[in-house]
Design an enzyme around this catalytic site. Structure first.
Site, mmCIF file in Angstrom:
data_model
loop_
_atom_site.group_PDB
_atom_site.id
_atom_site.type_symbol
_atom_site.label_atom_id
_atom_site.label_comp_id
_atom_site.label_asym_id
_atom_site.label_seq_id
_atom_site.Cartn_x
_atom_site.Cartn_y
_atom_site.Cartn_z
ATOM 1 C CD GLU A 49 -2.334 -2.378 2.036
ATOM 2 O OE1 GLU A 49 -0.669 -2.375 2.224
ATOM 3 O OE2 GLU A 49 -2.192 -3.320 1.670
ATOM 4 C CG HIS A 89 -10.033 -6.672 8.142
ATOM 5 N ND1 HIS A 89 -8.943 -7.355 8.505
ATOM 6 C CD2 HIS A 89 -9.497 -6.693 6.473
ATOM 7 C CE1 HIS A 89 -7.845 -7.924 7.193
ATOM 8 N NE2 HIS A 89 -8.367 -7.715 6.565
#
Lengths: 338, 339
Positions: free
Chosen positions: A62, A130
């Site tokens: 990322e 998450h």
């Protein structure tokens, strides 16, 4: 005019922007794979058929590909980079918060970073990592605009505005709002479908939307909580309390014009936020209202938010973490002396 | 760590080049040295705000690489950007104006020493968080490839940056997509005060790049011609779509990491050995040895550079600072839609 959920509306927005502007491309994990998923939540599903060279599937890196998106943006491209889960933005914080957000200023206004960042957020049965609502993490980072749509109409219009804006724009998408059909639908999904016009449109960044008018209290929310606020308003109406629901929808800049007009009318402001109460977006809005419209308040600004804990897994705990219509209604009753 | 390359620039290497080109290399390198020495003095006398990270001793890496670039190629830099900026064509004046915090500086006084740049000259403001510029450079190269443009990107960073995740993520992606970027690792043996031997078991940092399947070479970074030749070869490869290439440029910082660093962590013998490897000294000796250039010619070049820098200092000293009206401008580009 057609009825669409947020995932489809975002997909259509991306496709239309890519058709309109050859500089637009997507970059992210598990996108553009024939037979794949179209990202974690199907938003880019099938776009590789029409745009085989502009769906760039990345390694799991990322920080690397957010930085690459920034570099490409600086040289005139219009990248849309996404993470599978908003939590993974934290891996890319250096590129987002130290590079993309600051480049314009450090360059004395000579370099532009027209970078769109997409991030799914919300507590959805996956445990702590998450699940977070990351809006708060970017609110105090000058140089990044932040939008957080609660409807398919806004999702499409805000994403298009983000692509065309010319600055770094973060769009937060709630996993429970993507849609209630299809193979990757979330359990507990809320209907956020809209009638989507056939013609091109944008929703301007920096404008809130009044979802429901009312004279007694202003409820400010966004993403999933905008739906909780409206559900609460419907319950309260039956009790004789008319709540005005303001969907903030743009968190940076915040639309104090719309918020102010409502607060001046009602004299009461409640902010509803998914995420720990401490240091949230709600704290900023509360201070902003107090400073600007404090004289108009009949009672102090209140917040309904999550406790200061990581997001829990067990459904009974997760449901207690995430504010709902009942908690919003209870807070309003207390503010109205009921 | 003692120098591992022979001190003399080989005669057959220097014989390959025009006298005018060699003089230009000398002038470019001398400009960086003189600029950095003048800036150091300005700091010591308290005339200049902020902090500085200087590159005395590393002039050959910036000049050798930039001579292999075209004017419209791109370069990204680090917290130690003065030499890269000068080599890329920024003027001493526009940099000095920025260092003095003037509104007339290359970043309107909003960048400062660690963020020197001028996008019109192919150098975005330098990125001062170690490794942060490497993904950005790879992304610029991705844009160039998607736009089918012929330019390339030279991405400078130090030995310390090769331990950052950003390095590994970006080099890998540049590798899998064949991006036109030359990774220029200035291995000056120290990340701040930490010797390179303490941060890796590998004998050479180029192995960190070969792990990603790309060509990687170790070069005498204090021989400007060696740097130039390797960078030119790398540039040709990148332009042919066969990038990226990694160059490990072995060099040595003859000054502190930043403003007040007395370099007590560098052994005296090591410093002395590397002082003898000074890239300016080596080029000067090779030029004189070749016989076509005289001492007085070199002195004329040096004098002209010194005078130009002194003039720039005098202008920059008196240049106006930003006004408070400038405080909140330049955060966002004017939106093309909405607010």
């Amino acid at each position: 005019m057609k009825r669409m959920g947020i995932a489809e509306a975002l997909r259509e927005a991306i496709a239309e922007e890519m058709r309109r502007d050859h500089r637009v491309f997507c970059m992210g994990e598990d996108i553009g794979i024939p037979g794949g998923w179209g990202g974690a939540f199907t938003v880019t599903l099938g776009l590789e058929k029409e745009f085989p060279d502009r769906m760039i599937n990345t390694p799991i890196a990322e920080n690397g590909f957010f930085g690459m998106g920034m570099g490409a943006a600086m040289l005139g491209m219009r990248p849309i980079v996404d993470v599978q889960y908003g939590d993974f933005l934290l891996c890319a914080m250096d590129q987002i918060c130290s590079n993309a957000s600051m480049m314009r200023y450090m360059s004395g206004g000579t370099v532009s970073v027209p970078l769109v960042m997409r991030a799914p957020v919300g507590a959805t049965g996956r445990g702590a990592q998450h699940a977070r609502n990351l809006e708060r993490m970017f609110l105090g980072v000058p140089g990044i605009k932040i939008v957080a749509p609660s409807t398919a109409y806004d999702a499409k219009g805000l994403l298009k505005a983000a692509v065309r804006d010319g600055n770094p724009v973060m769009i937060f998408e709630h996993k429970l709002l993507y849609g209630s059909k299809g193979p990757r639908t979330e359990s507990g999904a809320v209907d956020a479908t809209s009638d989507i016009p056939d013609d091109d449109y944008v929703v301007p960044i920096g404008r809130a939307a009044v979802r429901r008018e009312g004279a007694d209290v202003t409820i400010i929310a966004w993403l999933l909580m905008a739906h909780a606020a409206q559900a609460a308003a419907n319950v309260l109406s039956a009790e004789g309390i008319e709540a005005e629901v303001v969907d903030a929808r743009s968190l940076n800049p915040l639309d104090y014009e719309t918020i102010g007009a409502s607060v001046k009318k009602t004299g009461r402001a409640l902010i509803v936020e998914e995420g720990p109460i401490t240091g949230g977006v709600g704290a900023e809005i509360a201070a902003g209202i107090q400073e600007r419209f404090g004289d108009c308040l009949r009672t102090s600004v209140r917040r309904v938010a999550s406790p200061d804990i990581p997001v829990p897994f067990a459904p009974v705990l997760e449901n207690a973490y995430r504010p709902d219509a009942a908690r919003v209604a209870a807070a309003v009753r207390a503010m109205c002396g009921r | 760590m003692m120098p591992m390359f022979p001190r003399e620039i080989p005669r057959d290497q220097i014989a390959k080049y025009e006298r005018s080109f060699l003089l230009r290399l000398y002038e470019e390198m001398f400009r960086i040295r003189e600029f950095e020495e003048r800036v150091r003095f300005l700091f010591l006398e308290g005339a200049m705000p902020g902090t500085i990270h200087q590159c005395q001793g590393q002039e050959a890496t910036a000049v050798g690489v930039c001579q292999a670039l075209n004017e419209d190629d791109y370069l990204t830099s680090t917290h130690r950007p003065h030499g890269h900026a000068l080599a890329k064509g920024l003027t001493p004046l526009e940099i000095l104006l920025e260092l003095f915090g003037s509104i007339e500086g290359c970043c309107k006084g909003k960048g400062g020493s660690m963020h020197i740049g001028n996008m019109a000259k192919g150098m975005p403001p330098a990125i001062a968080i170690v490794g942060g510029n490497i993904p950005v450079a790879a992304g610029m190269a991705l844009a160039l490839k998607m736009q089918k443009r012929p330019q390339i990107v030279a991405c400078f960073f130090g030995d310390g940056a090769t331990s950052e995740g950003a390095f590994h993520e970006a080099v890998n992606m540049a590798a899998i997509w064949n991006l036109p970027v030359v990774f220029c690792c200035e291995n000056n043996l120290y990340g701040a005060s930490t010797h390179v031997s303490k941060i890796t078991r590998l004998p050479s940092l180029r192995q960190r790049a070969t792990a990603y399947g790309i060509e990687a070479l170790t070069v005498d970074g204090n021989n400007v011609l060696a740097v130039y030749e390797m960078a030119r070869t790398a540039a040709v490869k990148c332009r042919a779509g066969e990038g990226p290439v990694f160059l490990e440029l072995i060099t040595y910082r003859l000054t502190g990491h930043s403003r007040r660093d007395p370099c007590l962590y560098m052994p005296k013998e090591e410093r002395a050995a590397w002082a003898a490897m000074d890239p300016l000294l080596r080029l000067r000796e090779a030029l004189l040895d070749r016989g076509e250039v005289t001492v007085s010619e070199l002195e004329a070049v040096e004098l002209a550079v010194k005078q130009a820098i002194e003039q720039a200092v005098e202008i920059a000293r008196k240049a106006p600072p930003p006004t408070l009206d400038d405080l909140e401008t330049d955060v966002y580009a004017k939106s093309e839609v909405g607010i």
